[in-house]
Design an enzyme around this catalytic site. Structure first.
Site, PDB file in Angstrom:
ATOM      1  N   ARG A 236       0.783  -1.125  -0.297  1.00 25.47           N
ATOM      2  CA  ARG A 236      -0.332   0.132   0.057  1.00 25.47           C
ATOM      3  C   ARG A 236       1.082   1.259   0.859  1.00 25.47           C
ATOM      4  NH1 ARG A 236      -3.297  -2.467  -1.621  1.00 25.47           N
ATOM      5  NH2 ARG A 236      -5.712  -3.253  -0.129  1.00 25.47           N
ATOM      6  N   GLU A 265      -3.297   7.360  -3.789  1.00 24.62           N
ATOM      7  CA  GLU A 265      -4.103   7.197  -5.177  1.00 24.62           C
ATOM      8  C   GLU A 265      -4.999   7.913  -5.029  1.00 24.62           C
ATOM      9  OE1 GLU A 265      -4.242   2.535  -5.231  1.00 24.62           O
ATOM     10  OE2 GLU A 265      -1.986   2.898  -4.757  1.00 24.62           O
ATOM     11  N   HIS A 283      -1.513  -0.397  -9.384  1.00 22.93           N
ATOM     12  CA  HIS A 283      -2.452  -0.820  -8.876  1.00 22.93           C
ATOM     13  C   HIS A 283      -2.849  -2.462  -9.739  1.00 22.93           C
ATOM     14  CE1 HIS A 283      -4.415  -0.566  -4.478  1.00 22.93           C
ATOM     15  NE2 HIS A 283      -3.518  -1.934  -4.875  1.00 22.93           N
TER      16      HIS A 283
HETATM   17  P1  NAP Z   1      -0.927 -11.338   4.843  1.00 28.73           P
HETATM   18  O1  NAP Z   1      -0.277 -13.087   4.379  1.00 28.73           O
HETATM   19  O2  NAP Z   1      -1.628 -11.365   6.324  1.00 28.73           O
HETATM   20  O3  NAP Z   1       1.134 -10.986   5.268  1.00 28.73           O
HETATM   21  C1  NAP Z   1       1.456 -10.048   5.412  1.00 28.73           C
HETATM   22  C2  NAP Z   1       1.767  -9.798   6.545  1.00 28.73           C
HETATM   23  O4  NAP Z   1       2.971  -8.386   6.768  1.00 28.73           O
HETATM   24  C3  NAP Z   1       2.215 -10.876   7.406  1.00 28.73           C
HETATM   25  O5  NAP Z   1       3.460 -11.747   7.237  1.00 28.73           O
HETATM   26  C4  NAP Z   1       2.341  -9.905   8.287  1.00 28.73           C
HETATM   27  O6  NAP Z   1       2.666 -10.704  10.293  1.00 28.73           O
HETATM   28  C5  NAP Z   1       3.469  -8.739   8.342  1.00 28.73           C
HETATM   29  N1  NAP Z   1       3.276  -7.510   9.162  1.00 28.73           N
HETATM   30  C6  NAP Z   1       1.910  -6.892   9.100  1.00 28.73           C
HETATM   31  N2  NAP Z   1       1.862  -5.970  10.303  1.00 28.73           N
HETATM   32  C7  NAP Z   1       3.349  -5.832  10.331  1.00 28.73           C
HETATM   33  C8  NAP Z   1       4.357  -4.977  10.903  1.00 28.73           C
HETATM   34  N3  NAP Z   1       4.248  -3.658  11.402  1.00 28.73           N
HETATM   35  N4  NAP Z   1       5.629  -4.906  10.837  1.00 28.73           N
HETATM   36  C9  NAP Z   1       6.085  -6.469  10.302  1.00 28.73           C
HETATM   37  N5  NAP Z   1       4.970  -6.897   9.398  1.00 28.73           N
HETATM   38  C10 NAP Z   1       4.322  -6.596   9.860  1.00 28.73           C
HETATM   39  O7  NAP Z   1      -1.360 -10.456   3.490  1.00 28.73           O
HETATM   40  P2  NAP Z   1      -1.199 -10.729   1.904  1.00 28.73           P
HETATM   41  O8  NAP Z   1      -2.386 -11.709   1.494  1.00 28.73           O
HETATM   42  O9  NAP Z   1       0.505 -11.158   1.662  1.00 28.73           O
HETATM   43  O10 NAP Z   1      -0.493  -9.099   0.996  1.00 28.73           O
HETATM   44  C11 NAP Z   1       0.080  -8.521   1.573  1.00 28.73           C
HETATM   45  C12 NAP Z   1      -0.758  -7.175   1.479  1.00 28.73           C
HETATM   46  O11 NAP Z   1      -0.609  -7.101   0.352  1.00 28.73           O
HETATM   47  C13 NAP Z   1      -2.218  -6.732   1.391  1.00 28.73           C
HETATM   48  O12 NAP Z   1      -2.885  -5.959   3.171  1.00 28.73           O
HETATM   49  C14 NAP Z   1      -2.470  -5.732   0.548  1.00 28.73           C
HETATM   50  O13 NAP Z   1      -2.528  -3.991   1.726  1.00 28.73           O
HETATM   51  C15 NAP Z   1      -1.383  -5.748  -0.460  1.00 28.73           C
HETATM   52  N6  NAP Z   1      -1.990  -6.400  -1.602  1.00 28.73           N
HETATM   53  C16 NAP Z   1      -1.639  -5.258  -2.468  1.00 28.73           C
HETATM   54  C17 NAP Z   1      -1.771  -5.869  -3.716  1.00 28.73           C
HETATM   55  C18 NAP Z   1      -1.605  -5.245  -5.239  1.00 28.73           C
HETATM   56  O14 NAP Z   1      -2.324  -5.183  -6.604  1.00 28.73           O
HETATM   57  N7  NAP Z   1      -0.690  -4.214  -5.508  1.00 28.73           N
HETATM   58  C19 NAP Z   1      -2.579  -6.499  -4.401  1.00 28.73           C
HETATM   59  C20 NAP Z   1      -2.718  -7.828  -3.271  1.00 28.73           C
HETATM   60  C21 NAP Z   1      -1.944  -7.519  -1.609  1.00 28.73           C
HETATM   61  P3  NAP Z   1       3.456 -11.606  10.399  1.00 28.73           P
HETATM   62  O15 NAP Z   1       5.309 -11.443  10.312  1.00 28.73           O
HETATM   63  O16 NAP Z   1       2.827 -11.806  11.955  1.00 28.73           O
HETATM   64  O17 NAP Z   1       2.492 -12.507   8.987  1.00 28.73           O
HETATM   65  C1  GLV Z   2      -5.112  -5.161  -3.280  1.00 30.82           C
HETATM   66  O1  GLV Z   2      -4.598  -4.527  -3.843  1.00 30.82           O
HETATM   67  C2  GLV Z   2      -5.998  -6.035  -2.581  1.00 30.82           C
HETATM   68  O2  GLV Z   2      -5.224  -5.433  -1.338  1.00 30.82           O
HETATM   69  O3  GLV Z   2      -6.497  -6.916  -2.772  1.00 30.82           O
END
Ligand code: NAP
Ligand code: GLV
Ligand code: GLV
Length: 322
Positions: A236, A265, A283
């Site tokens: 993000r 954004e 995005h």
């Molecule tokens: P996820 O499985 O929940 O992974 C997020 C990771 O970040 C977890 O490992 C989490 O904690 C860690 N985290 C949370 N807070 C933290 C902090 N303060 N410091 C360090 N690490 C921290 O989520 P995901 O499915 O991988 O998705 C991650 C993010 O990508 C989403 O929330 C979204 O904003 C973004 N995203 C963007 C797109 C795009 O189109 N560009 C697409 C999909 C997702 P732990 O270490 O406790 O596990």
């Molecule tokens: C995209 O940014 C998502 O969070 O799915």
């Protein structure tokens, strides 16, 4: 029961929904303003939202029949989850189905910025290609370098898995350390954020946006980074202080950046638009035909479960605890 969809999602999802409910879809090509959501979804039982729709207290207070907010995204920082929870409204997201697609995009950006693909494409189109040259458009090697993954969840790990094929050294920093078995399988080493910043050639961010991760990468963090490193952000925008990113690029502290997300954004800091060493995407992390269809089916599955009085399969973690 009524379902309000704030923006068209793939037809495959809407078809399922229409079999069961009265469905209202915003057919405009623009996002609805908050007041429009309040007005149009006033009596909705379920709301399907995009990540750019702000669903705050005001919206929640005005939608009296609301039982579920089903976000068409995995990130849900656009929703006041605590307040929804307080009001007994369910909140769901679309995890897993977009993990590999988003990891692919992070890698596409990483390779593009390292090997100057966007500049190279422009060069050819502008008719500048006069034949092979020893020092034309030299970039940096990716193979064998050090990759720093910030946020080692689903997407962060999927990005690290791909790094195995590039024989990279992988460092990761996350809220919680992962199991030794996982670390071994992904050949990833847990380090402090400072160590990661200091040692990585490529840094890629995969945390959610929360109070704790807002400006996680700020002036101090850019200062710690290795000279000539690259930053890739597909998480993000506000996780990175975009002004400080511009400063770090201008000063040459970091060599390039590749961004799929922005602090305000859809606005992009104007200086970034002028920089050849920055690759920009609107995005599109999860934007493959297959994945967007899977997300549509998932969002609908969650709505159906909630309106049937069942527990939706993809409650956000804050709601799973209860
Ligand atoms: P996820 O499985 O929940 O992974 C997020 C990771 O970040 C977890 O490992 C989490 O904690 C860690 N985290 C949370 N807070 C933290 C902090 N303060 N410091 C360090 N690490 C921290 O989520 P995901 O499915 O991988 O998705 C991650 C993010 O990508 C989403 O929330 C979204 O904003 C973004 N995203 C963007 C797109 C795009 O189109 N560009 C697409 C999909 C997702 P732990 O270490 O406790 O596990
Ligand atoms: C995209 O940014 C998502 O969070 O799915
Ligand atoms: C490049 O095309 C080479 O053959 O080295």
């Amino acid at each position: 029961m009524k379902v309000f969809v704030t923006y068209r999602i793939p037809e495959i999802g809407l078809r399922e929904l229409k079999k069961r409910f009265e469905v209202f879809v915003n057919e405009k090509d623009e996002l609805l303003k908050k007041e429009e959501i309040i007005e149009l979804a006033r009596d909705a039982d379920a709301l399907i939202t995009l990540l750019a729709d702000t669903i705050d207290r005001e919206v929640i207070d005005n939608l009296k029949n609301l039982k579920i907010i089903a976000n068409y995204a995995v990130g849900y920082n656009n929703i006041d989850v605590d307040y929804a929870k307080q009001k007994g409204i369910l909140v769901t997201n679309t995890p897993d189905v977009l993990t590999e697609t988003t990891a692919d995009l992070a890698w596409a950006l990483l390779l593009s910025v390292a090997r100057r693909i966007v500049e190279a494409d422009k060069f050819v189109r502008e008719g500048k290609f006069k034949g092979w040259r020893p020092e034309l458009l030299l970039g940096d090697d990716v193979f064998g370098k050090t990759l720093g993954v910030i946020g080692f969840g689903r997407i962060g790990q999927a990005v690290a898995k791909r790094a195995l094929g590039f024989n990279m050294k992988v460092l990761y920093y996350s809220r919680t350390r992962k199991s030794e078995e996982l670390e071994r399988r992904l050949n990833a080493t847990y380090v402090s954020l400072e160590e990661l910043l200091k040692s990585s050639d490529f840094i890629t961010i995969h945390t959610p946006l929360t109070k704790e991760t807002y400006h996680l990468i700020d002036r101090k963090e850019f200062e710690i980074m290795k000279d000539g490193s690259y930053l890739i952000n597909t998480s993000r925008g506000p996780v990175v202080n975009e002004k400080e990113l511009v400063n770090a690029l201008k000063s040459g502290k970091i060599k390039g950046a590749a961004l799929d997300v922005f602090e305000n954004e859809p606005e992009v800091t104007s200086e970034l638009l002028q920089m050849d060493n920055v690759v920009l995407a609107p995005h599109i992390g999860s934007a493959s035909v297959e994945t967007r269809e899977k997300m549509a089916l998932m969002v609908v599955e969650n709505v159906i479960a909630a309106l049937d009085g069942l527990r939706p399969p993809n409650l956000v973690p804050e709601l799973k605890l209860s």
